[in-house]
Structure formats: C-alpha cells, structure tokens
Scaffold this motif. Sequence first.
Motif, short mmCIF file in Angstrom:
data_model
loop_
_atom_site.label_atom_id
_atom_site.label_comp_id
_atom_site.label_asym_id
_atom_site.label_seq_id
_atom_site.Cartn_x
_atom_site.Cartn_y
_atom_site.Cartn_z
N ASN A 28 -33.38 93.68 31.86
CA ASN A 28 -34.52 94.69 31.97
C ASN A 28 -34.25 95.78 31.09
O ASN A 28 -34.97 96.74 30.37
N ILE A 31 -35.40 94.98 27.63
CA ILE A 31 -36.76 95.24 27.60
C ILE A 31 -37.22 96.46 27.34
O ILE A 31 -37.86 96.88 26.56
N ARG A 103 -45.24 91.80 25.87
CA ARG A 103 -44.72 93.05 26.58
C ARG A 103 -45.46 93.44 27.78
O ARG A 103 -44.85 93.98 28.85
N PHE A 106 -44.71 92.90 31.45
CA PHE A 106 -43.65 93.78 32.14
C PHE A 106 -44.37 95.15 32.54
O PHE A 106 -43.32 95.83 33.20
N MET A 110 -40.53 94.29 36.78
CA MET A 110 -39.49 94.05 35.72
C MET A 110 -38.67 92.77 36.71
O MET A 110 -39.08 92.29 37.52
N PHE A 123 -39.53 85.71 38.36
CA PHE A 123 -40.46 86.54 37.48
C PHE A 123 -41.64 85.66 36.97
O PHE A 123 -42.76 86.10 36.96
#
Length: 207
Positions: A28, A31, A103, A106, A110, A123
């Motif tokens: 996370n 990211i 992206r 997300f 997350m 996820f």
Amino acid sequence: KISSLEFEIKILNEKDYGSFRSQPNARNIGIKNSRGDYIIFFDADFIITDKDLISKIKEGLDNHPWIGVKVKPIIDSWIEKHLAIDDSLVYGENVHKYCAVRRELFSQRMFNPVLGFGEDRYFFDHLGIDVMIIDAYVSRHFPHTLSEYKKQKIWYGRTVWLYLKAFPSVRNAFKLLFAPVASLGLLTFAIIFLSLNSVYSPVSYTH
C-alpha cells in the motif's frame, strides 16, 4: 544509478511510514507513493529476464485492467522442480496471476494491511473481473531446499489464521489448512520412498 529521466525508481522503507509491519502494508505504501497509471507487482523470487516484459504488460493493461503473465521456473534442485510442477497444476502451466493492474482499481480500497497470507488473493479475486493472462514470461525461483520450504510454510502457518479469521469458510479452511498438510505429507512420503529406493536398489554385476 537505477533511475533515469524516462524511468524513475524510488526505494521506500516501510519503517519510514509508521510502526505497522506487513507485506500488504508495504504494498500500500508503494502504491500511494507511485505516480503511474499502471502498477506491477514482482516479489523477490521473480527475475525479469525478458527485456520486453514491461512493455508487453503495458500493452496488455491498455486493453484490460488486470493482467497476469506466464512463469518460467528456474530449476536448481529437485525440490524446486517438484514445487514448480505443483504450482503449474492450477492453470496447466506456471502463472503469476496477481501481476499488474490499472491504478484505478485501487481507488475504492487497498490491500488489507492486517493480512499476512492471502492479501493479494483476496484483493484481486474480489475485483469482479477476470484476469487476462498474456503471452509474456517472467522467471521465478521456488524454494531450493527443504529448509527454505519449511521456512516458507511456517510463515504461511503463522499468518493464515488472520485470513481465516477475516474470511471464515469451509472452503478456505480446506484449501489453506488441510491441503498444505496433505501436500507436506506426500512430500515426506516421497523423500522416504526415494531414500529407501536408493538404499535397496538392485545392483547388477558383470562377469
């Protein structure tokens, strides 16, 4: 030098972003500190041997939001060979399913930072879309020795209860508890069988 004007690389330390420690938490952080539209995940056991791999993944993400790639196992020992074979049984070949996403996926949530094992599985498998496996390869090492294999499974065992606590079901319990124990039992049996076979193998004599 590992960065350029065309491709910037940042090395982040989880300790610089708080006291919490976990693999999903580290992901996370990565990211949140990245700027690109596409995000690719490669753990330490992956080796990029195809110079066109990144461009192939980008091309895939241009057409689909979740991309997986094929894996070429790097075989250095008999245990690595058999672990690669076991891993290939799911798709008929070795695959890095949780490889790359846009992206935008997300934007709503997350990775679950409290999970150790299975944070990527949870996820990605709850995105509501299917993965697209592209015709591109990344090389990968599996555990080389029984000691490495044992260390990996102990880590899984210490963290899998967090996954089962968060997502309790008979199916998850079977896949994450019974199946690995059965696999370890079969591996142990194979080792004993091979050891006995080498001790009592017949010897031929020539006159």
